[in-house]
Each structure stands twice: as C-alpha cells, then as structure tokens.
Write a protein that holds these residues in place. Structure first.
Motif, short mmCIF file in Angstrom:
data_model
loop_
_atom_site.label_atom_id
_atom_site.label_comp_id
_atom_site.label_asym_id
_atom_site.label_seq_id
_atom_site.Cartn_x
_atom_site.Cartn_y
_atom_site.Cartn_z
N ALA A 70 3.11 -6.75 -7.64
CA ALA A 70 3.35 -5.30 -7.59
C ALA A 70 2.32 -4.56 -8.43
O ALA A 70 1.82 -3.50 -8.02
CB ALA A 70 4.76 -4.99 -8.07
N ALA A 71 1.98 -5.09 -9.60
CA ALA A 71 0.98 -4.45 -10.46
C ALA A 71 -0.38 -4.44 -9.77
O ALA A 71 -1.11 -3.43 -9.82
CB ALA A 71 0.91 -5.16 -11.81
N GLN A 72 -0.73 -5.55 -9.13
CA GLN A 72 -2.01 -5.62 -8.43
C GLN A 72 -2.04 -4.63 -7.27
O GLN A 72 -3.03 -3.93 -7.06
CB GLN A 72 -2.27 -7.04 -7.91
CG GLN A 72 -3.63 -7.23 -7.30
CD GLN A 72 -4.77 -7.00 -8.29
OE1 GLN A 72 -4.65 -7.31 -9.47
NE2 GLN A 72 -5.86 -6.44 -7.82
N ALA A 73 -0.95 -4.52 -6.54
CA ALA A 73 -0.88 -3.57 -5.43
C ALA A 73 -1.04 -2.14 -5.96
O ALA A 73 -1.71 -1.32 -5.33
CB ALA A 73 0.44 -3.73 -4.69
N SER A 77 -4.09 0.58 -5.15
CA SER A 77 -3.62 1.77 -4.42
C SER A 77 -3.13 1.44 -3.02
O SER A 77 -3.51 2.08 -2.05
CB SER A 77 -4.71 2.84 -4.35
OG SER A 77 -5.05 3.26 -5.64
N HIS A 78 -2.29 0.44 -2.90
CA HIS A 78 -1.67 0.12 -1.61
C HIS A 78 -0.46 1.03 -1.43
O HIS A 78 0.68 0.62 -1.56
CB HIS A 78 -1.24 -1.35 -1.56
CG HIS A 78 -2.38 -2.29 -1.57
ND1 HIS A 78 -2.23 -3.64 -1.59
CD2 HIS A 78 -3.73 -2.10 -1.55
CE1 HIS A 78 -3.40 -4.24 -1.60
NE2 HIS A 78 -4.32 -3.31 -1.58
N ASP A 79 -0.72 2.27 -1.10
CA ASP A 79 0.33 3.28 -1.00
C ASP A 79 1.41 2.90 0.01
O ASP A 79 2.56 3.29 -0.13
CB ASP A 79 -0.26 4.64 -0.63
CG ASP A 79 -1.18 5.18 -1.71
OD1 ASP A 79 -1.02 4.77 -2.88
OD2 ASP A 79 -2.05 6.00 -1.39
N ASP A 80 1.03 2.16 1.04
CA ASP A 80 2.00 1.82 2.08
C ASP A 80 3.07 0.85 1.59
O ASP A 80 4.11 0.67 2.23
CB ASP A 80 1.28 1.21 3.29
CG ASP A 80 0.44 -0.01 2.93
OD1 ASP A 80 -0.18 -0.01 1.84
OD2 ASP A 80 0.40 -0.96 3.73
#
Length: 91
Positions: A70-73, A77-80
């Motif tokens: 989750a931190a990497q996402a 900036s994996h907004d989706d």
C-alpha cells in the motif's frame, strides 16, 4: 488503598520494538535516544512522549500485512487503488 495491577504501556519502547518490523528498528532507536537525551531537560520531556506515541502508531501500521504494498502504491500515485476521501468521510 489497594495495590493496582501493573499495566504495561503500549508506548513502552520494548513493546514498540517487539511489534515494529526489524528494518525500522535503527530509525526508531535513533529517534528514541535523541528524545531520551533531550528529556533530561524537564521542559522537553513531552518530546519523548511524542516520539513514543508516534512510533507506537507506526509500529501498528508497519506491521500490518500489506502495508509495504500500500505504501509503494501511494508513492507511485496509483490513484485507481484508493477510494477518494470524500467517498469515505462524512461531509
């Protein structure tokens, strides 16, 4: 007056280290020792309490399964992959 059972603080440095993933131990210990040294000045004692509180919260978060992903996402900036706050928080 009766004796009360000893309750361990969740902000006990040993407990924080127990919960905290090992890769975070050096950073925690550096910040903890800095705050501990500063706490020799009475007016800076709150700094030690603040450091322990923040690290207790971090330990809880960092030790949860899926935290690293989750931190990497979030960093990428994996907004989706996230729900917008206005869809979660009441107005």
């Amino acid at each position: 007056m009766t004796a009360q059972p000893h309750q361990e603080s969740s902000e006990d440095p040993a407990e924080i280290l127990r919960v905290l993933p090992a890769k975070w131990h050096p950073q925690f210990l550096q910040e903890y020792h800095g705050a501990l040294d500063a706490a020799h000045e009475v007016w800076r004692f709150q700094q030690l309490r603040d450091v322990l509180h923040v690290w207790r919260l971090r330990a809880a978060a960092y030790s949860k399964p899926g935290f690293e992903e989750a931190a990497q996402a979030a960093r990428e900036s994996h907004d989706d992959e996230f729900t917008p706050a206005d869809q979660v928080l009441p107005a």
